[in-house]
Write a protein that holds these residues in place. Structure first.
Motif, mmCIF file in Angstrom:
data_model
loop_
_atom_site.group_PDB
_atom_site.id
_atom_site.type_symbol
_atom_site.label_atom_id
_atom_site.label_comp_id
_atom_site.label_asym_id
_atom_site.label_seq_id
_atom_site.Cartn_x
_atom_site.Cartn_y
_atom_site.Cartn_z
ATOM 1 N N SER A 7 0.793 -1.238 0.000
ATOM 2 C CA SER A 7 0.000 0.000 0.000
ATOM 3 C C SER A 7 0.822 1.282 0.000
ATOM 4 C CB SER A 7 -0.928 0.007 1.215
ATOM 5 O OG SER A 7 -0.150 0.001 2.397
ATOM 6 N N GLY A 8 2.112 1.199 0.371
ATOM 7 C CA GLY A 8 2.906 2.425 0.440
ATOM 8 C C GLY A 8 4.298 2.149 0.977
ATOM 9 N N PRO A 9 5.080 3.202 1.243
ATOM 10 C CA PRO A 9 6.484 3.044 1.621
ATOM 11 C C PRO A 9 6.666 2.308 2.950
ATOM 12 C CG PRO A 9 5.808 5.354 1.779
ATOM 13 C CD PRO A 9 4.683 4.621 1.129
ATOM 14 N N ILE A 10 7.699 1.501 3.026
ATOM 15 C CA ILE A 10 7.923 0.669 4.213
ATOM 16 C C ILE A 10 8.943 1.297 5.159
ATOM 17 C CG2 ILE A 10 7.339 -1.462 3.013
ATOM 18 C CD1 ILE A 10 10.357 -2.116 2.939
ATOM 19 N N GLY A 11 8.808 0.907 6.426
ATOM 20 C CA GLY A 11 9.834 1.213 7.426
ATOM 21 C C GLY A 11 9.677 2.528 8.163
ATOM 22 N N ASP A 12 8.726 3.360 7.763
ATOM 23 C CA ASP A 12 8.610 4.687 8.396
ATOM 24 C C ASP A 12 8.403 4.575 9.905
ATOM 25 O OD1 ASP A 12 8.740 5.513 5.804
ATOM 26 O OD2 ASP A 12 6.813 6.563 5.781
ATOM 27 N N HIS A 13 7.518 3.668 10.330
ATOM 28 C CA HIS A 13 7.237 3.595 11.765
ATOM 29 C C HIS A 13 8.466 3.143 12.557
ATOM 30 C CE1 HIS A 13 5.104 3.208 15.523
ATOM 31 N NE2 HIS A 13 5.627 1.999 15.657
ATOM 32 N N GLY A 14 9.024 2.033 12.165
ATOM 33 C CA GLY A 14 10.143 1.471 12.920
ATOM 34 C C GLY A 14 11.318 2.425 13.025
ATOM 35 N N ILE A 15 11.687 3.037 11.913
ATOM 36 C CA ILE A 15 12.847 3.933 11.933
ATOM 37 C C ILE A 15 12.518 5.213 12.707
ATOM 38 C CG2 ILE A 15 14.470 5.231 10.504
ATOM 39 C CD1 ILE A 15 14.891 2.186 10.471
ATOM 40 N N THR A 16 11.278 5.678 12.616
ATOM 41 C CA THR A 16 10.877 6.852 13.406
ATOM 42 C C THR A 16 11.043 6.591 14.904
ATOM 43 O OG1 THR A 16 9.311 7.607 11.725
ATOM 44 C CG2 THR A 16 8.957 8.396 13.969
ATOM 45 N N ILE A 17 10.596 5.421 15.348
ATOM 46 C CA ILE A 17 10.726 5.072 16.775
ATOM 47 C C ILE A 17 12.193 5.007 17.168
ATOM 48 C CG2 ILE A 17 10.307 3.274 18.495
ATOM 49 C CD1 ILE A 17 7.799 4.719 17.639
ATOM 50 N N ASP A 20 14.046 7.743 1.262
ATOM 51 C CA ASP A 20 15.505 7.765 1.341
ATOM 52 C C ASP A 20 15.987 7.711 2.788
ATOM 53 O OD1 ASP A 20 15.705 7.841 -1.361
ATOM 54 O OD2 ASP A 20 15.927 10.029 -1.494
ATOM 55 N N ALA A 21 15.237 8.378 3.688
ATOM 56 C CA ALA A 21 15.669 8.414 5.089
ATOM 57 C C ALA A 21 15.653 7.007 5.695
ATOM 58 C CB ALA A 21 14.763 9.339 5.895
ATOM 59 N N VAL A 22 14.667 6.221 5.303
ATOM 60 C CA VAL A 22 14.585 4.852 5.815
ATOM 61 C C VAL A 22 15.717 4.013 5.221
ATOM 62 C CG1 VAL A 22 13.192 2.734 5.772
ATOM 63 C CG2 VAL A 22 12.106 4.942 6.258
ATOM 64 N N ARG A 23 15.912 4.154 3.920
ATOM 65 C CA ARG A 23 16.980 3.405 3.260
ATOM 66 C C ARG A 23 18.330 3.750 3.899
ATOM 67 N NH1 ARG A 23 16.064 1.621 -1.818
ATOM 68 N NH2 ARG A 23 14.693 3.396 -2.203
ATOM 69 N N GLY A 24 18.559 5.050 4.093
ATOM 70 C CA GLY A 24 19.838 5.482 4.642
ATOM 71 C C GLY A 24 20.063 4.969 6.053
ATOM 72 N N ALA A 25 19.028 5.077 6.903
ATOM 73 C CA ALA A 25 19.168 4.620 8.292
ATOM 74 C C ALA A 25 19.426 3.116 8.327
ATOM 75 C CB ALA A 25 17.909 4.972 9.084
ATOM 76 N N CYS A 26 18.725 2.373 7.491
ATOM 77 C CA CYS A 26 18.909 0.921 7.478
ATOM 78 C C CYS A 26 20.317 0.555 7.022
ATOM 79 C CB CYS A 26 17.868 0.259 6.569
ATOM 80 S SG CYS A 26 16.240 0.179 7.338
ATOM 81 N N GLU A 27 20.818 1.277 6.028
ATOM 82 C CA GLU A 27 22.179 0.983 5.549
ATOM 83 C C GLU A 27 23.196 1.249 6.644
ATOM 84 O OE1 GLU A 27 22.905 3.045 1.860
ATOM 85 O OE2 GLU A 27 21.536 1.709 0.762
ATOM 86 N N LEU A 28 23.039 2.385 7.311
ATOM 87 C CA LEU A 28 23.974 2.746 8.380
ATOM 88 C C LEU A 28 23.957 1.740 9.519
ATOM 89 C CD1 LEU A 28 23.567 6.599 8.780
ATOM 90 C CD2 LEU A 28 25.737 5.361 8.659
ATOM 91 N N LEU A 29 22.751 1.247 9.826
ATOM 92 C CA LEU A 29 22.592 0.402 11.015
ATOM 93 C C LEU A 29 22.623 -1.081 10.694
ATOM 94 C CD1 LEU A 29 19.723 2.558 12.530
ATOM 95 C CD2 LEU A 29 22.076 2.438 13.374
ATOM 96 N N GLY A 30 22.770 -1.409 9.435
ATOM 97 C CA GLY A 30 22.815 -2.827 9.063
ATOM 98 C C GLY A 30 21.487 -3.533 9.240
ATOM 99 N N LEU A 31 20.384 -2.797 9.051
ATOM 100 C CA LEU A 31 19.056 -3.405 9.169
ATOM 101 C C LEU A 31 18.475 -3.622 7.777
ATOM 102 C CD1 LEU A 31 17.668 -1.063 11.978
ATOM 103 C CD2 LEU A 31 18.407 -3.446 12.264
ATOM 104 N N ASP A 32 17.649 -4.630 7.640
ATOM 105 C CA ASP A 32 16.948 -4.855 6.379
ATOM 106 C C ASP A 32 15.599 -4.144 6.452
ATOM 107 O OD1 ASP A 32 15.506 -5.786 4.181
ATOM 108 O OD2 ASP A 32 16.502 -7.736 4.234
#
Lengths: 342, 342
Positions: A175-185, A257-269
């Motif tokens: 339905s839309g972009p993933i990861g916003d909630h988890g990375i926001t928290i 991009d913010a989610v992608r970037g945070a995941c790359e930095l933190l080694g999260l999928d």
């Protein structure tokens, strides 16, 4: 499938993370002793029949930390989360109940803010709160407040969701972009030297589900809201339940991009990161265009995409193909990289 | 009635005790913002109608300490408590959902014992657990485990419960001895130099309610299970809701010597002590003998008694007459002499 046994000697954070350890606990302990039907207990909501009337029922506890974060708060999550569980089980929420476990010394203003957040979310979702309960525990025996909601809903017409009705060739819609909630928290906790202009996606997905169902009901085979454990965990559960493979195209998965970037930095999928306002649907190929069109034309569904399809292989697994021609198997979440996300 | 405002600056243990402070919180904060109808929110279960089918719905959180005690445990309470709320609202439990908030490090054996206790209670109550959720919080952010249950039930036929239908002359029936649960918990904590051969009265009261309803349904006007806050708090709520007085005969109130003795030593009023397997019913005078007979002949109802009657005076209050001709007004519970009793 072989039977799961719960042999872990004590409860760890991972048992609450919605991934492999959670599944072990549910399948190995709760399901055999508490739930008559394993299948039902693992869906987002159960179906019961009362005097001939079919009813969907679900419950969730919320222990998110911090209580407030950009885009939402524990009170809003507690309403939306339960309404979303009903929505992706193909039901429109009708009534809810709520309980609070409050920590002694909690400022009343903090409680009132959450009650107001719930009130607003109820109004937006068009659902009634019909009862509740409050307990208080001593200082240090909770973390401000924990909220539990339960909801009942009325099944939408003409919808027959069942992982066993999923077939090779079916399309996977998101339905839309993933990861916003988890990375926001994660960012809201302030433990990391990271900042990003990001908000939780917390919302009630019922309007989107209804738009989809109205146009494509006969072709909608399965839905799930990918909260804890993310899209990868939800789709691994589907793959296991239908015995087929889910093949995703990485470049089609919407992500900020913010989610992608945070995941790359933190080694999260990012496929393991929790969402609170998205859902995944599997739709028969003949209905995929209709379904996507319906979502894209509904407010808040502009970023919906077809992100992959169901295939015979790899059986019971989720395969992600990258834009460079590579591919990788993405398993369910293991461990708990982001505790207390909801 | 004047409107209540919630002006307490922070949450205290008393807000979870089921007495005056709890009522202030519910009436001053939760009801105006969350519940459409104040009346419904304060009963033991709400009534909703889904596609023409009437359904009763309720929820409760359990934070009892210790987790296990003579006669019961948190898991058993979590099933019986929700079934009892439905029963005294005149409904037979149909389906339940459950959530666990678990503390990191909780030995799995302790969790398993409670899941087994729930399983046994479900079987005894004849109700299905259809779903659930589990969250885990860090060490020190809970106290072993908190359990929340929600339940839906089908209204029993021919029963019309309403505090406004209570009239002067109606009889007040009590299903059995009071205070067993609260005093058992108090002693189980081991903080006092007291011992007694006492067990919690934790049980599902539905069989007793059904026996009563079968014989006396047209005369049954009101029921309540006097948990937190005890019989006095439940009857004060009734007195307030019907605008009449409740007159009790102290010598008719069944009570074990151990409960009487502990209350005397500790300066507690047994009418304020929590019960987990009793209920109070108000019955029209013409049906009182039938009702009492039905209860006394049902297993576990041998100690049921008529403990008093409804009168015009003292309006909105509960009056207890002693065997020596004296009398005293007994108010709702204030403060929280026994925290985390359920």
């Amino acid at each position: 499938m072989p039977k799961v046994r719960f042999r872990d000697s004590q409860i760890e954070m991972a048992h609450g993370a919605g991934g492999k350890a959670s599944r072990r606990l549910v399948e190995g302990l709760f399901a055999p002793l508490l739930y008559g039907s394993l299948q039902e207990s693992l869906g987002d909501a159960a179906r019961v029949e009362m005097n001939g009337t079919p009813i969907a029922m679900t419950t969730d506890s919320f222990v998110v930390k911090p209580l407030r974060f950009p885009g939402g708060s524990i009170g809003e999550l507690a309403v939306n989360g339960t309404m979303n569980d009903l929505a992706v089980a193909g039901a429109r929420g009708h009534s809810m109940v709520v309980t609070f476990v409050l920590e002694e010394g909690l400022p009343s203003s903090i409680l009132e803010a959450e009650v107001r957040a719930m009130s607003n979310a109820l109004r937006r979702a068009g659902v009634a709160m019909v009862g509740g309960d409050t307990k208080v525990v001593e200082r240090g025996k909770a973390d401000g407040m924990y909220i539990t909601t339960a909801g009942i809903g009325i099944p939408l017409p003409d919808l027959h969701l069942n992982p066993r009705s999923v077939h090779p060739g079916d399309k996977v819609l998101l339905s839309g972009p993933i990861g916003d909630h988890g990375i926001t928290i994660l960012l809201a906790r302030g433990d990391l030297e990271l900042e990003a202009d990001l908000r939780s996606d917390s919302r009630c997905v019922l309007p989107l589900v209804e738009a989809l169902v109205q146009e494509a009901a006969p072709g909608v085979r399965w839905m799930r809201d990918p909260t804890r454990g993310g899209v990868a965990t939800s789709l691994n559960e589907l793959a296991r339940d239908c015995g087929l493979g889910i093949s995703l195209l990485e470049e089609e998965i919407p992500m900020r991009d913010a989610v992608r970037g945070a995941c790359e930095l933190l080694g999260l999928d990012p496929l393991h990161i929790a969402n609170e306002g998205q859902f995944v649907a599997v739709v028969a190929p003949d209905f995929a265009d209709l379904a996507l069109h319906a979502l894209n034309n509904a407010p808040g569904g502009e970023d919906a995409r077809v992100i992959g399809e169901v295939r015979k292989e790899p059986a019971n697994a989720v395969l992600v193909s990258t834009r460079y021609g590579g591919s990788r198997i993405v398993d369910m979440l293991a461990g708990d990289p982001l505790p207390r996300i909801c």
